[in-house]
Design a protein around this motif. Structure first.
Motif, PDB file in Angstrom:
ATOM      1  N   SER A  50       0.727  -1.177   0.055  1.00  0.00           N
ATOM      2  CA  SER A  50       0.015   0.063  -0.063  1.00  0.00           C
ATOM      3  C   SER A  50       0.970   1.330   0.232  1.00  0.00           C
ATOM      4  CB  SER A  50      -0.842  -0.032   1.158  1.00  0.00           C
ATOM      5  OG  SER A  50      -1.676   1.144   1.255  1.00  0.00           O
TER       6      SER A  50
ATOM      7  N   LEU B 264       0.969   4.289  -2.798  1.00  0.00           N
ATOM      8  CA  LEU B 264       0.748   5.768  -2.497  1.00  0.00           C
ATOM      9  C   LEU B 264       1.920   6.404  -3.040  1.00  0.00           C
ATOM     10  CD1 LEU B 264      -0.484   5.356   1.185  1.00  0.00           C
ATOM     11  CD2 LEU B 264      -1.869   6.145  -0.677  1.00  0.00           C
TER      12      LEU B 264
ATOM     13  N   GLU C   2      -9.448  -0.239  -7.943  1.00  0.00           N
ATOM     14  CA  GLU C   2      -8.312  -0.120  -7.048  1.00  0.00           C
ATOM     15  C   GLU C   2      -7.880   1.169  -7.257  1.00  0.00           C
ATOM     16  OE1 GLU C   2      -7.585  -4.762  -6.203  1.00  0.00           O
ATOM     17  OE2 GLU C   2      -6.136  -3.398  -7.459  1.00  0.00           O
TER      18      GLU C   2
ATOM     19  N   GLN D 137     -10.163   3.879  -5.795  1.00  0.00           N
ATOM     20  CA  GLN D 137     -10.012   3.994  -4.388  1.00  0.00           C
ATOM     21  C   GLN D 137      -8.865   4.632  -3.946  1.00  0.00           C
ATOM     22  OE1 GLN D 137     -10.389   0.222  -2.912  1.00  0.00           O
ATOM     23  NE2 GLN D 137     -12.553  -0.059  -3.330  1.00  0.00           N
ATOM     24  N   LEU D 138      -7.563   4.400  -4.501  1.00  0.00           N
ATOM     25  CA  LEU D 138      -6.185   4.830  -4.267  1.00  0.00           C
ATOM     26  C   LEU D 138      -6.172   6.540  -4.668  1.00  0.00           C
ATOM     27  CD1 LEU D 138      -3.379   4.602  -3.579  1.00  0.00           C
ATOM     28  CD2 LEU D 138      -2.833   4.240  -5.796  1.00  0.00           C
ATOM     29  N   GLU D 139      -6.897   6.840  -5.682  1.00  0.00           N
ATOM     30  CA  GLU D 139      -7.051   8.229  -5.875  1.00  0.00           C
ATOM     31  C   GLU D 139      -7.745   8.973  -4.845  1.00  0.00           C
ATOM     32  OE1 GLU D 139      -8.377  11.333  -9.650  1.00  0.00           O
ATOM     33  OE2 GLU D 139      -8.738   9.177  -9.820  1.00  0.00           O
ATOM     34  N   HIS D 140      -8.935   8.473  -4.424  1.00  0.00           N
ATOM     35  CA  HIS D 140      -9.872   9.107  -3.456  1.00  0.00           C
ATOM     36  C   HIS D 140      -8.823   9.109  -2.067  1.00  0.00           C
ATOM     37  CE1 HIS D 140     -13.333  10.006  -1.338  1.00  0.00           C
ATOM     38  NE2 HIS D 140     -13.253   9.050  -0.512  1.00  0.00           N
ATOM     39  N   GLN D 141      -8.206   8.107  -1.748  1.00  0.00           N
ATOM     40  CA  GLN D 141      -7.334   8.238  -0.508  1.00  0.00           C
ATOM     41  C   GLN D 141      -6.267   9.203  -0.540  1.00  0.00           C
ATOM     42  OE1 GLN D 141      -5.629   4.346   0.257  1.00  0.00           O
ATOM     43  NE2 GLN D 141      -4.767   5.099   2.386  1.00  0.00           N
ATOM     44  N   LEU D 142      -5.712   9.550  -1.957  1.00  0.00           N
ATOM     45  CA  LEU D 142      -4.763  10.523  -1.854  1.00  0.00           C
ATOM     46  C   LEU D 142      -5.237  11.945  -1.788  1.00  0.00           C
ATOM     47  CD1 LEU D 142      -2.528   8.960  -4.874  1.00  0.00           C
ATOM     48  CD2 LEU D 142      -1.744   9.220  -2.335  1.00  0.00           C
ATOM     49  N   GLU D 143      -6.674  12.097  -2.109  1.00  0.00           N
ATOM     50  CA  GLU D 143      -7.201  13.250  -2.226  1.00  0.00           C
ATOM     51  C   GLU D 143      -7.525  13.694  -0.718  1.00  0.00           C
ATOM     52  OE1 GLU D 143     -10.822  13.067  -4.715  1.00  0.00           O
ATOM     53  OE2 GLU D 143      -9.536  13.444  -6.538  1.00  0.00           O
ATOM     54  N   ILE D 144      -8.036  12.460  -0.238  1.00  0.00           N
ATOM     55  CA  ILE D 144      -8.469  12.780   1.497  1.00  0.00           C
ATOM     56  C   ILE D 144      -6.869  12.950   2.335  1.00  0.00           C
ATOM     57  CG2 ILE D 144      -8.985  11.548   3.613  1.00  0.00           C
ATOM     58  CD1 ILE D 144     -11.005   9.929   1.831  1.00  0.00           C
ATOM     59  N   SER D 145      -5.991  12.409   1.888  1.00  0.00           N
ATOM     60  CA  SER D 145      -4.585  12.883   2.620  1.00  0.00           C
ATOM     61  C   SER D 145      -4.220  14.077   2.201  1.00  0.00           C
ATOM     62  CB  SER D 145      -3.570  11.800   2.202  1.00  0.00           C
ATOM     63  OG  SER D 145      -4.039  10.481   2.505  1.00  0.00           O
TER      64      SER D 145
END
Length: 246
Positions: free
Chosen positions: A108, A112, A124, A127-135
């Motif tokens: 993971s 990232l 997937e 989901q990775l893009e969404h997680q990066l935006e949140i971060s």
């Protein structure tokens, strides 16, 4: 001649095998008996022939009691070591779980960082893009909060400096109001000191009075009419007014 060394392997001849078994069996039973007598040891010997016939020897009260003692000594130690084995097994299972978890986290982390993205499918990647935006939003909010905190600290320092400056100004005003006469005396003394000092022009340059006797064509003056300067008038080192210095 002595007997040669016997090779240890299965005797193929059936009769010879039975004869050897009978001899060795009797010798083994004899040795067990001698060991129990000479060393006062509890010896139990059990022998089964190839046909299943039982031969036994026991130096104790009974074979059953000796076997019971044997079971207590052997299987009791196994029972005590069983929890340790279970603990080792549980630890190994926990190790495998943690190892798998570490591998997932490392994969993971690489994702990232933009690495090893080829095995990921579209879902997937979303989901990775969404997680990066949140971060990224969390990082920006944290950065903004830190800047606001620093600004608040600087404003507090500014207020403290302004208050300290105002206190110093008030103290100076109080001192000026408490000692006005001394300051006026100092001011007057400085003025008098500067007033007594002669100016450069007054000390070194004296204007010459206009004398009509120096005019061309003037004949009205006589020797008795010439005024002689007093010593006080020539104290500065200049000649009388009627003299012309070349």
């Amino acid at each position: 001649m002595g007997r040669g060394r016997v090779e240890l392997k299965r005797i193929e001849n059936k009769i010879n095998r039975q004869v050897t078994f009978a001899k060795r069996r009797n010798g083994l039973l004899k040795k067990a008996y001698e060991l129990s007598v000479l060393c006062d040891a509890e010896v139990a010997l059990i022998i089964f022939s190839s046909r299943g016939k039982l031969y036994e020897f026991c130096s104790g009260p009974s074979m059953a009691k000796t076997l019971e003692k044997y079971q207590k000594c052997s299987y009791g130690s196994l029972e005590t070591s069983q929890p340790v084995n279970e603990l080792t097994q549980n630890s190994y299972q926990e190790y495998l779980k943690l190892k798998a978890r570490v591998e997932v986290l490392q994969r993971s982390q690489r994702n990232l960082l933009g690495e090893d993205l080829d095995p990921l499918n579209t879902k997937e990647l979303d989901q990775l893009e969404h997680q990066l935006e949140i971060s990224l939003n969390q990082v920006r909010s944290t950065k903004t909060q830190n800047m606001l905190d620093q600004l608040a600290d600087l404003q507090n320092k500014e207020h403290m400096l302004v208050d300290a400056n105002n206190k110093l100004r008030r103290k100076v005003e109080e001192l000026n109001a408490k000692y006005p006469l001394q300051q006026s005396w100092e001011t007057a003394g400085n003025s008098a000191l500067y007033g007594r000092l002669p100016s450069q022009s007054d000390a070194f340059f004296q204007p010459l009075d206009r004398n009509s006797s120096l005019e061309m064509g003037y004949n009205g003056a006589t020797s008795n009419d010439i005024t002689v300067e007093t010593p006080s008038q020539t104290a500065n080192g200049f000649g009388p007014g009627w003299m012309l210095w070349i």
